[in-house]
Design a protein around this motif. Sequence first.
Motif, short mmCIF file in Angstrom:
data_model
loop_
_atom_site.label_atom_id
_atom_site.label_comp_id
_atom_site.label_asym_id
_atom_site.label_seq_id
_atom_site.Cartn_x
_atom_site.Cartn_y
_atom_site.Cartn_z
N ALA A 128 0.83 -1.21 0.00
CA ALA A 128 0.00 0.00 0.00
C ALA A 128 0.86 1.26 0.00
O ALA A 128 0.56 2.24 -0.69
CB ALA A 128 -0.93 -0.01 1.20
N LYS A 130 3.75 1.71 -1.29
CA LYS A 130 4.37 1.94 -2.60
C LYS A 130 3.47 2.73 -3.54
O LYS A 130 3.95 3.44 -4.43
CB LYS A 130 4.76 0.61 -3.24
CG LYS A 130 5.97 -0.06 -2.60
CD LYS A 130 6.31 -1.37 -3.31
CE LYS A 130 7.57 -1.99 -2.74
NZ LYS A 130 7.91 -3.28 -3.41
N PHE A 131 2.16 2.60 -3.36
CA PHE A 131 1.25 3.36 -4.21
C PHE A 131 1.46 4.86 -4.05
O PHE A 131 1.15 5.64 -4.95
CB PHE A 131 -0.20 3.01 -3.88
CG PHE A 131 -0.66 1.70 -4.45
CD1 PHE A 131 -0.72 1.49 -5.81
CD2 PHE A 131 -1.03 0.66 -3.61
CE1 PHE A 131 -1.13 0.28 -6.34
CE2 PHE A 131 -1.45 -0.56 -4.12
CZ PHE A 131 -1.49 -0.76 -5.49
N LEU A 134 3.22 6.83 -6.74
CA LEU A 134 2.53 7.09 -8.01
C LEU A 134 1.77 8.41 -8.00
O LEU A 134 1.17 8.79 -9.01
CB LEU A 134 1.56 5.95 -8.32
CG LEU A 134 2.19 4.57 -8.51
CD1 LEU A 134 1.12 3.52 -8.74
CD2 LEU A 134 3.18 4.58 -9.67
N THR A 135 1.78 9.11 -6.88
CA THR A 135 1.07 10.38 -6.81
C THR A 135 1.88 11.52 -7.40
O THR A 135 1.38 12.64 -7.50
CB THR A 135 0.73 10.73 -5.34
OG1 THR A 135 1.95 10.83 -4.58
CG2 THR A 135 -0.17 9.67 -4.74
N LEU A 155 -5.90 4.85 -5.68
CA LEU A 155 -4.56 4.46 -5.23
C LEU A 155 -4.74 3.80 -3.86
O LEU A 155 -5.03 2.62 -3.77
CB LEU A 155 -3.62 5.65 -5.19
CG LEU A 155 -3.05 6.07 -6.56
CD1 LEU A 155 -2.20 7.32 -6.44
CD2 LEU A 155 -2.24 4.94 -7.17
N ILE A 156 -4.57 4.57 -2.78
CA ILE A 156 -4.94 4.01 -1.48
C ILE A 156 -6.36 4.43 -1.10
O ILE A 156 -7.01 3.79 -0.28
CB ILE A 156 -3.95 4.40 -0.37
CG1 ILE A 156 -4.02 5.90 -0.06
CG2 ILE A 156 -2.53 3.99 -0.72
CD1 ILE A 156 -3.35 6.26 1.24
N HIS A 158 -10.25 4.67 -1.62
CA HIS A 158 -11.15 3.72 -2.27
C HIS A 158 -12.59 3.99 -1.85
O HIS A 158 -12.86 4.67 -0.85
CB HIS A 158 -10.77 2.28 -1.90
CG HIS A 158 -10.73 2.04 -0.42
ND1 HIS A 158 -11.87 1.85 0.33
CD2 HIS A 158 -9.69 1.98 0.45
CE1 HIS A 158 -11.54 1.67 1.60
NE2 HIS A 158 -10.22 1.75 1.70
N ARG A 223 -9.18 -5.75 -5.56
CA ARG A 223 -8.18 -4.83 -5.01
C ARG A 223 -8.77 -3.99 -3.88
O ARG A 223 -8.19 -3.86 -2.80
CB ARG A 223 -7.64 -3.93 -6.11
CG ARG A 223 -6.66 -2.86 -5.63
CD ARG A 223 -6.25 -1.97 -6.79
NE ARG A 223 -5.40 -0.89 -6.34
CZ ARG A 223 -5.85 0.24 -5.80
NH1 ARG A 223 -7.15 0.43 -5.64
NH2 ARG A 223 -5.00 1.18 -5.42
N VAL A 301 -5.90 0.94 -13.06
CA VAL A 301 -4.59 1.03 -12.41
C VAL A 301 -3.99 2.39 -12.74
O VAL A 301 -3.77 2.72 -13.91
CB VAL A 301 -3.65 -0.09 -12.90
CG1 VAL A 301 -2.28 0.06 -12.25
CG2 VAL A 301 -4.25 -1.46 -12.57
#
Length: 326
Positions: A128, A130-131, A134-135, A155-156, A158, A223, A301
């Motif tokens: 989690a 690591k996401f 991606l921001t 991403l995290i 939801h 997910r 994704v």
Amino acid sequence: MGWLRLRLGRLLDEERKADGLSSTGEAGGRMKARLLAAQIKRMKLSFSVALSFFSAVQFAPSVVGLPSANDHTWIAPGPDDQRSPCPGLNTLANHGYLPHNGQNFTIKDVMDAAQEAFNVHWDAILVAAKFGLLTRNDLGSEEYMSLGPLLIHALIEHDASISRQDVGDGTGDALHFNETLFSVLANSNPGVDYYNATSAGAVQYARLQDSKENNPYLLNTQREFVLRTRESGLYLSIFGDPLTGVAPKEFVNIFFREERLPIEEGWSKPTTLINSSTLMPIEKIIKRAANWSATSVCEPVVLTPGAVVNLGNATIPGIGVAADEA
């Protein structure tokens, strides 16, 4: 500072007077000189303390509102501090385990903070975390993240959250705590003063049903289900018994509502290390009670902000457009 100069002048006058009395050679003069000398000594000490205090105040750096390196007292976020949809990360920042401003920290910082504050092992949260990288899509994105951009949908963050609104058509507030939604958890497991894995699963089920009814843009794939289940397992383990998943309602409620560690109320960090192995049996019970089924075939994704795969021709508010259209 003027009063210090007056004090110093008086001290010098008294020293000259003492020297004059001592030089007379008379017994009375010598006695008075000794008394004056003792008084001067006290005055010097007082002057030294006052000067030290003034210097410390005058030249100390201004750090009001920021925790020191070893101080994990809860401090509410200020207007310029970033926070995320994740109450766990927000709590770590509020207590100074992560930067209080919520900016520019690494995955290792998150791992270290989680173990120090919650006794959560890195293997329970690494994927989690690591996401968060991606921001960003600038040069610093290979290492640093901040709390604010974690609001990016899918991403995290939801849908069917315990404490936040769904993004929905783009107007939903997925950042701030929502008491109405949280009341599903707060009112669960009636008749006792604790939550457990079964009640956590029932809360997940109820929240998902609400999202199904009210959010036509709902993302509900495996997910999201895995994320929700891990989050539930963590709040039960951190604020309760990591081996049974039984957690006092008071501790859990304070965590969500205030994003604060309930230390004043008697909570202490679990002595059992919380990891994937301890979470697994608790999560099995949560999954059974949640009675989950997917309503989305394949989750989108996020590759970078605004670039997404597996979105097809759809446009989902809060995510962006498909990567091949960006």
